[in-house]
Scaffold this motif. Structure first.
Motif, short mmCIF file in Angstrom:
data_model
loop_
_atom_site.label_atom_id
_atom_site.label_comp_id
_atom_site.label_asym_id
_atom_site.label_seq_id
_atom_site.Cartn_x
_atom_site.Cartn_y
_atom_site.Cartn_z
N GLU A 1 0.81 -1.31 0.20
CA GLU A 1 0.01 -0.01 -0.11
C GLU A 1 0.87 1.42 0.13
O GLU A 1 1.87 1.11 0.66
N ASP A 2 0.44 2.17 -0.76
CA ASP A 2 1.17 3.53 -0.77
C ASP A 2 0.55 4.49 0.04
O ASP A 2 -0.64 4.72 0.07
N ASP A 3 1.43 5.04 1.17
CA ASP A 3 1.00 5.86 1.91
C ASP A 3 1.11 7.29 1.60
O ASP A 3 0.96 8.51 2.20
N GLN A 4 1.71 7.50 0.43
CA GLN A 4 1.84 8.79 -0.42
C GLN A 4 2.79 9.91 0.33
O GLN A 4 2.58 11.08 -0.06
N SER A 5 3.32 9.52 1.13
CA SER A 5 4.60 10.51 1.91
C SER A 5 3.48 11.39 2.85
O SER A 5 4.00 12.24 3.26
N ARG A 6 2.31 11.08 3.03
CA ARG A 6 1.41 11.89 3.69
C ARG A 6 1.10 11.58 5.22
O ARG A 6 0.46 10.18 5.38
N PRO A 7 1.02 12.62 5.97
CA PRO A 7 0.67 12.29 7.57
C PRO A 7 -0.41 11.87 7.63
O PRO A 7 -1.46 12.20 6.89
N GLY A 8 -1.01 10.54 8.32
CA GLY A 8 -2.05 10.11 8.65
C GLY A 8 -2.54 9.15 7.63
O GLY A 8 -3.32 8.01 7.94
N GLU A 9 -1.84 9.10 6.61
CA GLU A 9 -2.11 7.78 5.21
C GLU A 9 -1.92 6.52 5.80
O GLU A 9 -2.31 5.64 5.61
#
Ligand code: PHE
Length: 378
Positions: free
Chosen positions: A77-85
Motif C-alpha cells: 500500500e502507498d501511504d503517499q508520504s502523507r501524514p495520516g495515510e
C-alpha cells in the motif's frame, strides 16, 4: 489435505480454533505479508527503493518454494508520504487482507503512526530503515533491522570532531521525528566531547527557502553544519548556503540517501558527508551479490533503503520458517530470536530492544557519487 490446511481451513469453519488471532489462510493458501511505503509524494524515492528491495526478496523466496510450503503474497500500500495515510492503509491491510506481518516504513514518523496499530492488533511489524528510537519502544511486536539514531548521532559527532570541526551549527526539520531525534543525539554527544553547538535552526518539511536560518548560521561562524533532515531539503540547503557564501561543510544522516540529493544539490553538495547503512563500494560478498541481482532486475543502483527492504523481508521469511507457523505469538518470538543473520547490510542480531546492532558507514559526495569513507562499529 495437509495438517496445516486442516488446522487453518477446516477447524475455523467448524468454529473450533485454537488460535487467538484470525487464521491467515486465504483462498490461495498464500501467506499474506503487508508492506506500506511512500511510493508517491515528497519522499517517493524512499518508498520506491524499499519496495523494490522488498519485492526482490519475496520473489527470491517464492522462486525457492516459499516458506512452510506456501508462497508469500506481498500486499503493498502507498501511504503517499502523507501524514495520516500510513495509519489508514495499515488498518486496511490488517482488516481486509489479514496480513500476518507488516514490513515498513522508511520514515520514522510514518513507522510511528503504524506501530501502535500493529502492536494492538498483535501483528509483528519490521521497519527496514526507521532509525528513531521511539519506533520499537512502542511495544514487543515492533522490530527494525537497522541501527538507531543515538548511535548515528554519535557516529556523526565523532566524525566531525575527528575533522576538528568543533563549532557546529544544526538545522532541524521539526516535522520529522527522525530529524528532531538525530539533531538531539548529535548535540548531546558533541557537547559532551569538547564540541560546541553555536547555532540551532529549524524548518518544516516542504520548505524551500532557508536563507533566514542560513544567515543566522553564517553569523555564528561554524566549522560545519548538520542538516539532519531528508534529501528533499538537503540539496536546497546546500545550494542556498553556497549562495550565501558559507564555506562550512555540510553533514547529514541516512535521510540524505537518494539520487535527488545530487540532482538538486549539484556542485553545492560536493564534499559533504553523510552517514548511511551500507556502501555499494563495500567488497563484502553479500553486498556485491545483492548489487549484481538488483542491477539485473531493475537496471538501477540500489540505495540503503533497497538493501534494508530486502533484509527486512528475508528476516521475516527466516522467522516464519523457524516459527513453523504464522501465528502471531510464535512469529513474534521467532523474529525476536533473530541471531547472526547474514543480511546485505551486515550481520543482524536483534537485541532485547528489538533493534539491530550494526555498523554505520560514512560517505562523501564526490563527482555526484556517494563514495565510501569509513566504517564505524557500534
Ligand atoms: N532513518 C530515516 C528515518 O528514520 C529513514 C531513512 C533510512 C532514510 C535510510 C534514508 C535511508 O526516518
Amino acid at each position: 489435505m495437509k495438517l496445516h490446511q486442516f488446522l487453518f481451513v477446516v477447524l475455523p469453519l467448524l468454529g473450533i480454533s485454537s488460535c487467538k488471532k484470525a487464521p491467515d489462510a486465504s483462498a490461495s493458501g498464500d501467506i499474506q505479508v503487508g508492506e506500506f511505503a511512500s511510493l508517491t509524494g515528497a519522499t517517493a524515492s524512499f518508498g520506491q527503493s524499499s519496495h523494490k528491495g522488498t519485492q526482490m526478496a519475496i520473489d527470491e523466496i517464492n522462486a525457492d518454494g516459499g516458506v512452510l510450503g506456501r508462497k508469500i503474497r506481498l500486499v503493498t500500500e502507498d501511504d503517499q508520504s502523507r501524514p495520516g495515510e500510513a495509519a489508514t492503509v495499515v488498518r486496511k491491510m490488517i482488516s481486509r487482507d489479514h496480513i500476518v506481518a507488516l514490513l515498513g516504513e522508511v520514515a520514522s514518523s510514518r513507522s510511528l503512526e503504524a506501530a501502535p496499530i500493529c502492536q494492538q492488533a498483535g501483528i509483528p511489524m519490521i521497519s527496514p530503515a526507521s532509525t528513531n528510537p521511539k519506533v520499537t519502544e512502542v511495544g514487543d511486536r515492533i522490530f527494525r533491522v537497522c541501527f538507531i539514531d543515538p548511535f548515528q548521532g554519535t557516529v556523526l559527532s565523532k566524525f566531525a570532531l575527528s575533522k576538528n570541526w568543533k563549532r557546529v551549527a544544526i538545522l532541524t526539520d521539526v516535522k520529522q521525528d527522525y530529524s528532531v531525534g538525530l539533531s538531539q543525539f548529535f548535540k548531546a554527544n558533541i557537547s559532551a566531547n569538547g564540541g560546541e553547538v553555536v547555532s540551532e535552526q529549524s524548518y518544516s518539511s516542504g520548505d524551500k527557502d532557508f536563507k533566514a536560518q542560513l544567515t543566522a548560521i553564517k553569523g555564528a561562524q561554524p566549522d560545519a553544519i548538520l542538516a539532519s533532515g531528508y534529501y528533499t531539503e538537503a540539496g536546497l540547503i546546500a545550494l542556498q548556503s553556497r549562495e550565501l557564501q558559507i564555506a562550512a561543510p555540510l553533514l547529514g544522516g541516512d535521510g540524505w540517501d537518494s539520487p535527488s540529493l545530487v540532482e538538486v544539490g549539484g556542485k553545492a553538495i560536493e564534499g559533504s558527508f553523510f552517514s548511511n547503512h551500507f556502501s555499494v563500494e563495500d567488497p563484502a560478498p553479500a553486498i556485491q551479490e545483492f548489487l549484481k541481482k538488483y542491477r539485473a532486475k531493475f537496471n538501477a543502483e540500489p540505495d540503503a533503503m533497497a538493501a534494508l527492504g530486502y533484509d527486512s523481508a528475508m528476516i521475516l521469511a527466516d522467522a516464519i520458517k523457524r516459527a513453523g507457523s504464522t501465528e502471531s505469538d510464535k512469529l513474534r518470538d521467532a523474529i525476536a530470536a533473530t541471531k547472526d543473520f547474514l543480511a546485505v547490510t551486515g550481520k543482524i542480531t536483534l537485541n532485547k530492544e528489538r533493534n539491530a546492532n550494526k555498523s554505520a558507514v560514512m560517505l562523501v559526495v564526490k563527482e555526484g557519487q556517494f563514495r565510501y569513507v569509513e566504517t564505524v562499529a557500534p
